[in-house]
Design an enzyme around this catalytic site. Structure first.
Site, short mmCIF file in Angstrom:
data_model
loop_
_atom_site.label_atom_id
_atom_site.label_comp_id
_atom_site.label_asym_id
_atom_site.label_seq_id
_atom_site.Cartn_x
_atom_site.Cartn_y
_atom_site.Cartn_z
N PRO A 126 0.82 -1.21 0.00
CA PRO A 126 0.00 0.00 0.00
C PRO A 126 0.86 1.26 0.00
O PRO A 126 2.07 1.20 0.22
CB PRO A 126 -0.77 -0.11 1.31
CG PRO A 126 0.15 -0.86 2.22
CD PRO A 126 0.94 -1.80 1.34
N GLY B 220 -1.55 4.14 -9.49
CA GLY B 220 -0.85 5.31 -8.96
C GLY B 220 -0.66 6.33 -10.05
O GLY B 220 -1.38 6.36 -11.05
N GLU C 112 -2.97 1.30 -13.78
CA GLU C 112 -4.13 2.20 -13.65
C GLU C 112 -3.59 3.53 -13.15
O GLU C 112 -3.16 3.64 -12.01
CB GLU C 112 -5.15 1.63 -12.65
CG GLU C 112 -5.69 0.26 -13.02
CD GLU C 112 -6.66 0.29 -14.18
OE1 GLU C 112 -7.19 1.37 -14.50
OE2 GLU C 112 -6.87 -0.76 -14.79
N LEU C 113 -3.59 4.53 -14.01
CA LEU C 113 -2.84 5.75 -13.72
C LEU C 113 -3.74 6.99 -13.59
O LEU C 113 -4.93 6.88 -13.36
CB LEU C 113 -1.78 5.93 -14.81
CG LEU C 113 -0.90 4.70 -15.06
CD1 LEU C 113 0.08 4.93 -16.19
CD2 LEU C 113 -0.17 4.27 -13.78
N CYS D 228 -9.23 9.17 -9.14
CA CYS D 228 -8.64 9.19 -10.49
C CYS D 228 -9.66 9.62 -11.52
O CYS D 228 -9.33 10.26 -12.52
CB CYS D 228 -8.07 7.82 -10.83
SG CYS D 228 -9.25 6.48 -10.59
#
Ligand code: NAD
Length: 513
Positions: free
Chosen positions: A170, A218, A240-241, A274
């Site tokens: 994490p 991130g 996954e940005l 996001c």
């Protein structure tokens, strides 16, 4: 909340509540050796976990779900303590993951079942063709700080359901919710195939050295480093940005719904999502009316954290650095001529930033080009749908978008022209916890997809092809690669011939099964 026991011989991370600066816990910083030891331990138990199959794994996933629901209040408290979130924002996370467990546990058996594709040519009709899905033994999951329970859950649950062992790393900013997440798995007595490693980026890098596949969530900048490190080891990865999600408000939209939805999409979790609404394009005829409604709605957002009820809509920012980015974007926009219609400043307490609406924004301002990740909604007036689509697509990011219109068919047409991985019509954030549709960023927003029905599990698997004869092998049977000249001629003729007829002509009896 549960304090995490520091290991005396290791350095630790001290976790604070950003809303008031209180120390709320500590976690160890794992070095490469500690990460390697945890990875080795997990690998020992993975074969058994794979062998019990989806039905056996479902039992443990459903017990874990019970644990999450039984401990929902405690999980919410831990989340609030390390993020500064309001109770409403924090309580959403455990429930979302409990829901996703239902989906993966119920469907894993069907999603992972062997497939038997049809032969594409007569030569293969004599073969039984099988595609088998076998998990990557050890999946490394690396997560950010914005949803410290939900981000681990959204990826760890399907990876476990697929039969992988998982080592979770994490964010160093918010590791305590992940401690709870893994504690739940241990407390129900589940097989030891889920582990936790805590630390900064170096710990994440050490995890990449140990894992067989990496699921990363991130920033785009870190995602690129992760991609390079995975490429060095030739292990698969999924990223996954970041995002800069546009909202398009068409003149035929229900403006009350659009204002409510965009306020929710921009303010939920203090905009630290996001897929937050970060850019709004409004058709000129309804611009003034929409902006007035949005401003009213955002001014009514209650911000705070203290107390036990659900009084507050949203809380603090997770870090002072993130609050400073938001302040810079607002200051640069106003300096360049944007008007602040609501909020616009840090409150001066902890890391709170006022819920903010910026009007008369120009698409070239930093608040429109860089990810803000805060409670601000910049609004741009556009001439028409064409200009809105053009400007929405004019971004390095392509995570998701929303379209607001009275005509759903028109909304779907607009959606198909947007360069993003997901579009919600007359709603915000709707797709992110809906596992039957894919979630993945285009352009600089990611590589690969999470969820999306069977693909959500298959991504955690290696695929294996098995071919076997469907009939007892005979001397006369062709090898598909037949190397003799005669064999090649016969094979070619068989391919030219049509279907089963051709196979029979060359003396091979297709198996009825
Ligand atoms: P970050 O990239 O700074 O850190 C993410 C994780 O990567 C942390 O656990 C960090 O310790 C680790 N890390 C750092 N350097 C590493 C390295 N060299 N190797 C391996 N791991 C390393 O991101 P953040 O600031 O924690 O999170 C905010 C970002 O996350 C935003 O850009 C946001 O848009 C994005 N995000 C994306 C999604 C999505 O689903 N697309 C969801 C949530 C957040």
């Amino acid at each position: 909340m549960t304090a995490v026991e520091p290991k005396s011989d290791q350095a630790t991370i001290t976790v604070r509540n950003p809303a008031d600066g209180r120390i709320v816990g500590t976690v160890p910083i794992d070095g490469p050796e500690a990460v390697a030891a945890k990875a080795r331990e997990l690998r020992l138990f993975q074969p058994e976990w794979e062998a019990i199959g989806p039905r056996g794994r479902k039992v443990w996933l459903m017990r874990w779900q019970d644990w999450m629901l039984d401990n929902a209040d405690h999980i919410t408290e831990v989340l609030m303590s390390e993020t500064g979130k309001s109770r409403g924002d924090a309580s959403f996370e455990g429930v979302a993951i409990a829901d996703s467990i239902n989906y993966w546990a119920a469907n894993a058996e069907a999603f992972l079942a062997d497939r038997h594709p049809k032969a594409h040519s007569p030569l293969f009709k004599v073969k039984k063709l099988t595609t088998v899905y076998r998990p990557h033994p050890l999946v490394g999951v690396i997560t950010p700080w914005n949803f410290p329970f939900a981000m681990p859950g959204i990826d760890v649950v399907p990876a476990l359901a697929a039969g992988a062992a998982v080592l979770l790393k994490p964010s160093e900013v918010t590791p305590l919710s992940a401690v709870e997440f893994v504690r739940g798995w241990t407390e129900i007595g589940a097989p030891p195939v889920l582990g936790l490693t805590t630390g900064y980026g170096a710990t994440g890098a050490a995890l990449i050295e140990q894992a067989d596949m990496i699921q990363f969530t991130g920033s785009t900048a870190t995602g690129k480093k992760v991609a390079v490190a995975c490429a060095e080891r030739l292990i698969p990865f999924s990223l996954e940005l970041g995002g800069k999600d546009p909202a398009i408000v068409l003149a035929d939209a229900d403006l009350d719904r659009a204002a409510n939805g965009i306020a929710w999409g921009g303010m939920f979790n203090s905009g630290q999502v996001c897929v937050s609404v970060e850019r709004v394009f409004v058709e000129a005829p309804v611009y003034d009316e929409f902006v007035a409604k949005l401003t009213d709605r955002v001014r009514s957002v209650q911000q705070g954290q203290e107390g036990s009820g659900f009084k507050y809509d949203t809380g603090a920012m997770a870090t002072a650095a993130q609050r400073d980015i938001v302040e810079r974007h607002v200051q640069e926009a106003t300096a360049a001529g944007a008007r602040v219609l609501a909020g616009g400043k840090p409150t001066g307490v902890g890391t709170f930033f006022q819920p903010t609406v910026l009007a008369d924004v120009d698409p070239s301002m930093t608040c429109m080009t860089e990810e803000t990740f805060g409670p601000t909604i910049p609004v741009v007036k556009v001439a028409d749908e064409e200009e809105a689509i053009r400007l929405a697509n004019d971004s390095q990011y392509g995570l998701s978008a929303t379209v607001w219109t009275g005509d759903t068919g028109r909304g779907e047409q607009v959606a198909r022209r947007l360069e993003v991985g997901a579009v919600n019509i007359n709603d915000a954030l709707a797709n992110i916890f809906c596992p039957s549709v894919p979630m993945g960023g285009w352009k600089q927003s990611g590589m690969g997809y999470r969820a999306g029905g069977p693909n959500g599990l298959i991504k955690y698997c290696r695929q294996q092809a098995i071919t076997a004869p469907r009939v007892p092998t005979q001397k006369s049977e062709l090898m598909w690669y037949s190397s003799s000249t005669r064999g090649r001629r016969v094979a070619l003729a068989a391919m030219r011939a049509f279907g089963g007829h051709g196979v029979r002509r060359f003396g091979i009896r297709p198996n009825k099964g």
